[in-house]
Design a protein around this motif. Structure first.
Motif, PDB file in Angstrom:
ATOM      1  N   VAL A  92      50.233  80.858  45.357  1.00 28.22           N
ATOM      2  CA  VAL A  92      49.596  82.159  45.311  1.00 28.22           C
ATOM      3  C   VAL A  92      48.818  82.429  43.975  1.00 28.22           C
ATOM      4  N   SER A  93      47.834  82.900  44.427  1.00 29.40           N
ATOM      5  CA  SER A  93      46.874  83.207  43.217  1.00 29.40           C
ATOM      6  C   SER A  93      47.194  84.359  42.744  1.00 29.40           C
ATOM      7  N   GLY A  94      47.302  84.566  41.383  1.00 26.96           N
ATOM      8  CA  GLY A  94      47.647  85.749  40.849  1.00 26.96           C
ATOM      9  C   GLY A  94      46.997  85.906  39.403  1.00 26.96           C
ATOM     10  N   SER A  95      47.534  86.070  38.336  1.00 31.17           N
ATOM     11  CA  SER A  95      46.848  85.842  37.005  1.00 31.17           C
ATOM     12  C   SER A  95      46.631  84.462  36.544  1.00 31.17           C
ATOM     13  N   SER A  96      47.444  83.630  37.559  1.00 29.78           N
ATOM     14  CA  SER A  96      47.377  82.172  37.397  1.00 29.78           C
ATOM     15  C   SER A  96      47.658  81.719  38.772  1.00 29.78           C
ATOM     16  N   LEU A  97      47.715  80.496  39.064  1.00 28.97           N
ATOM     17  CA  LEU A  97      48.243  79.957  40.313  1.00 28.97           C
ATOM     18  C   LEU A  97      49.564  79.768  40.160  1.00 28.97           C
ATOM     19  N   TYR A  98      50.508  80.035  41.075  1.00 29.49           N
ATOM     20  CA  TYR A  98      52.026  80.284  40.888  1.00 29.49           C
ATOM     21  C   TYR A  98      52.486  79.402  42.436  1.00 29.49           C
ATOM     22  N   GLN A  99      53.566  78.839  42.262  1.00 35.05           N
ATOM     23  CA  GLN A  99      54.318  78.279  43.072  1.00 35.05           C
ATOM     24  C   GLN A  99      55.319  78.884  43.624  1.00 35.05           C
ATOM     25  N   VAL A 100      55.464  79.185  45.006  1.00 32.81           N
ATOM     26  CA  VAL A 100      56.773  79.733  45.394  1.00 32.81           C
ATOM     27  C   VAL A 100      57.338  78.869  46.248  1.00 32.81           C
ATOM     28  N   ARG A 101      58.613  78.776  46.166  1.00 33.74           N
ATOM     29  CA  ARG A 101      59.687  78.115  46.976  1.00 33.74           C
ATOM     30  C   ARG A 101      60.746  79.157  47.485  1.00 33.74           C
ATOM     31  N   ILE A 102      60.963  79.097  48.754  1.00 35.30           N
ATOM     32  CA  ILE A 102      61.777  80.050  49.523  1.00 35.30           C
ATOM     33  C   ILE A 102      63.033  79.071  50.391  1.00 35.30           C
ATOM     34  N   THR A 103      64.101  78.814  49.990  1.00 35.21           N
ATOM     35  CA  THR A 103      65.115  78.262  50.934  1.00 35.21           C
ATOM     36  C   THR A 103      65.818  79.224  51.881  1.00 35.21           C
ATOM     37  N   VAL A 104      66.047  78.702  53.068  1.00 40.54           N
ATOM     38  CA  VAL A 104      66.693  79.423  54.163  1.00 40.54           C
ATOM     39  C   VAL A 104      67.600  78.556  54.715  1.00 40.54           C
ATOM     40  N   LYS A 105      68.943  78.947  54.709  1.00 40.25           N
ATOM     41  CA  LYS A 105      70.178  78.145  55.405  1.00 40.25           C
ATOM     42  C   LYS A 105      69.816  78.171  56.698  1.00 40.25           C
ATOM     43  N   PRO A 106      70.335  76.873  57.321  1.00 36.54           N
ATOM     44  CA  PRO A 106      70.307  76.778  58.636  1.00 36.54           C
ATOM     45  C   PRO A 106      71.152  77.668  59.391  1.00 36.54           C
ATOM     46  N   LEU A 107      70.626  78.046  60.577  1.00 33.71           N
ATOM     47  CA  LEU A 107      71.068  79.097  61.477  1.00 33.71           C
ATOM     48  C   LEU A 107      72.802  78.500  61.709  1.00 33.71           C
ATOM     49  N   ARG A 152      69.760  86.416  57.347  1.00 35.72           N
ATOM     50  CA  ARG A 152      70.415  87.509  56.231  1.00 35.72           C
ATOM     51  C   ARG A 152      69.858  87.444  54.932  1.00 35.72           C
ATOM     52  N   GLN A 153      69.992  88.626  53.987  1.00 35.70           N
ATOM     53  CA  GLN A 153      69.616  88.427  52.872  1.00 35.70           C
ATOM     54  C   GLN A 153      70.257  87.452  52.074  1.00 35.70           C
ATOM     55  N   THR A 154      71.417  87.128  52.189  1.00 42.40           N
ATOM     56  CA  THR A 154      72.220  86.311  51.797  1.00 42.40           C
ATOM     57  C   THR A 154      72.207  84.502  51.846  1.00 42.40           C
ATOM     58  N   GLU A 155      71.327  84.602  53.006  1.00 39.04           N
ATOM     59  CA  GLU A 155      71.019  83.223  53.562  1.00 39.04           C
ATOM     60  C   GLU A 155      69.468  82.974  53.033  1.00 39.04           C
ATOM     61  N   ILE A 156      68.917  83.566  51.972  1.00 39.04           N
ATOM     62  CA  ILE A 156      67.878  83.246  51.654  1.00 39.04           C
ATOM     63  C   ILE A 156      67.794  83.031  49.805  1.00 39.04           C
ATOM     64  N   SER A 157      67.260  82.118  49.493  1.00 38.68           N
ATOM     65  CA  SER A 157      67.078  82.062  48.108  1.00 38.68           C
ATOM     66  C   SER A 157      65.722  81.987  47.732  1.00 38.68           C
ATOM     67  N   LEU A 158      65.115  82.698  46.603  1.00 40.20           N
ATOM     68  CA  LEU A 158      64.063  82.877  45.999  1.00 40.20           C
ATOM     69  C   LEU A 158      63.587  82.369  44.853  1.00 40.20           C
ATOM     70  N   SER A 159      62.326  81.641  44.549  1.00 42.74           N
ATOM     71  CA  SER A 159      61.982  81.244  43.240  1.00 42.74           C
ATOM     72  C   SER A 159      60.630  81.432  43.252  1.00 42.74           C
ATOM     73  N   CYS A 160      59.893  81.593  42.071  1.00 37.56           N
ATOM     74  CA  CYS A 160      58.674  81.496  41.693  1.00 37.56           C
ATOM     75  C   CYS A 160      58.127  81.057  40.409  1.00 37.56           C
ATOM     76  N   SER A 161      57.120  80.248  40.102  1.00 38.27           N
ATOM     77  CA  SER A 161      56.934  79.651  38.892  1.00 38.27           C
ATOM     78  C   SER A 161      56.296  80.951  37.823  1.00 38.27           C
ATOM     79  N   CYS A 162      56.379  82.318  38.414  1.00 44.17           N
ATOM     80  CA  CYS A 162      55.626  83.190  37.466  1.00 44.17           C
ATOM     81  C   CYS A 162      56.539  83.675  36.527  1.00 44.17           C
ATOM     82  N   PRO A 163      56.215  84.338  35.115  1.00 43.76           N
ATOM     83  CA  PRO A 163      57.107  84.878  34.369  1.00 43.76           C
ATOM     84  C   PRO A 163      57.736  85.901  34.641  1.00 43.76           C
TER      85      PRO A 163
END
Length: 290
Positions: A92-107, A152-163
């Motif tokens: 994602v292009s913001g103030s800099s280039l940031y790397q986003v990683r989202i993990t989703v549990k298997p159904l 579900r919300q509890t089945e998703i983990s979110l992370s981003c390299s932004c501050p």
């Protein structure tokens, strides 16, 4: 934030220019980027894309981040989005280039089996499924917040390299909305993400359909007269089948004419019955022959 201060604001035009340079760089390296391109203000237009965005907006505690995410995805800031089994990655292009990683549990297998069982018989083909041409009941079942296909919300983990220390920053929100836009084009990616095979829904549908193997009773078959009455047609009588009985000895010798001696009467040519003027096509319609 950097050194106790927020990162400086970068205008949209500058972010777009940076995004285009990054896309070109990836292409030159032989790894074409997969940017999210939004036409107009509508992010998702199909059943699958809208359902994903509706699920996202149903998550609690994320309301203050979602509007910024919608702005980012609309202005082309998600320059590379990949959806794999259990993982979503993006740049994602913001103030800099940031790397986003989202993990989703298997159904969970038990939930998927229930979905297949309850939706079996209601989905005619894979095309209908992926195009979202489903009954309201099937749509509601697939989109059930607790028992459906979407995470579900509890089945998703979110992370981003932004501050930004928030669980869902604007970059993550933009990526999640980008997934909705991508599902408009490739709805099968949702099944890949959840680790299930969409064809199992079609298999369940085919198992639920009855297979008729019994031969109809004689009284249930339509004969020629029945067809004539049903379709209002004047049907010609079919030709009489040739007799299999052996000809008599007298029939083998042509009859002698009553005229001059030694002259035989020519045997009459057998009359050929007129061909039937109708036939049935495989679709059950009457085909008329002249």
């Amino acid at each position: 934030m950097s050194d106790g201060r927020w990162a400086p604001y970068v205008p949209v035009a500058q972010r777009r220019a940076r995004a285009e340079r990054e896309i070109d760089r990836l292409r030159r390296q032989g790894d074409p980027a997969a940017p999210v391109v939004i036409e107009g203000r509508t992010i998702a237009r199909t059943f699958w894309g809208k359902a994903w965005c509706d699920t996202l907006e149903g998550y609690r505690d994320y309301d203050n981040r979602l509007p910024r995410g919608r702005t980012y995805v609309r202005n082309g800031s998600v320059i590379d989005l990949r959806i794999l089994a259990g993982t979503i990655t993006a740049t994602v292009s913001g103030s800099s280039l940031y790397q986003v990683r989202i993990t989703v549990k298997p159904l969970p297998a038990s939930r998927w089996q229930i979905i297949c069982r309850e939706c079996g018989g209601s989905i005619g083909s894979r095309v209908e499924l992926l195009q979202g041409r489903l009954s309201l009941g099937v749509m509601a079942r697939l989109c059930s917040p607790q028992h459906g296909l979407f995470p579900r919300q509890t089945e998703i983990s979110l992370s981003c390299s932004c501050p930004d220390g928030a669980v869902m920053c604007k970059h993550v929100a933009a990526v999640l909305y980008g997934v909705g836009a991508r599902l408009d084009q490739q709805p099968e990616l949702l099944f890949r993400l959840r680790g299930v095979d969409e064809t199992e829904l079609i298999t369940a549908a085919s198992r639920a359909m009855p297979i008729v193997t019994a031969v109809p009773a004689a009284g249930k078959l339509l004969e020629g007269e029945d067809l004539a009455a049903l379709f209002g047609l004047d049907l010609a009588a079919p030709a009489e089948p040739p007799s299999s009985a052996a000809p008599s000895p007298d029939a083998a010798e042509p009859a002698r004419a009553a005229g001059p001696a030694g002259r035989r009467r020519k045997a009459a040519k057998p009359e050929t019955a007129a061909p039937a003027r109708y036939d049935l096509t495989p679709d059950g319609f009457v085909k008329w022959w002249k």
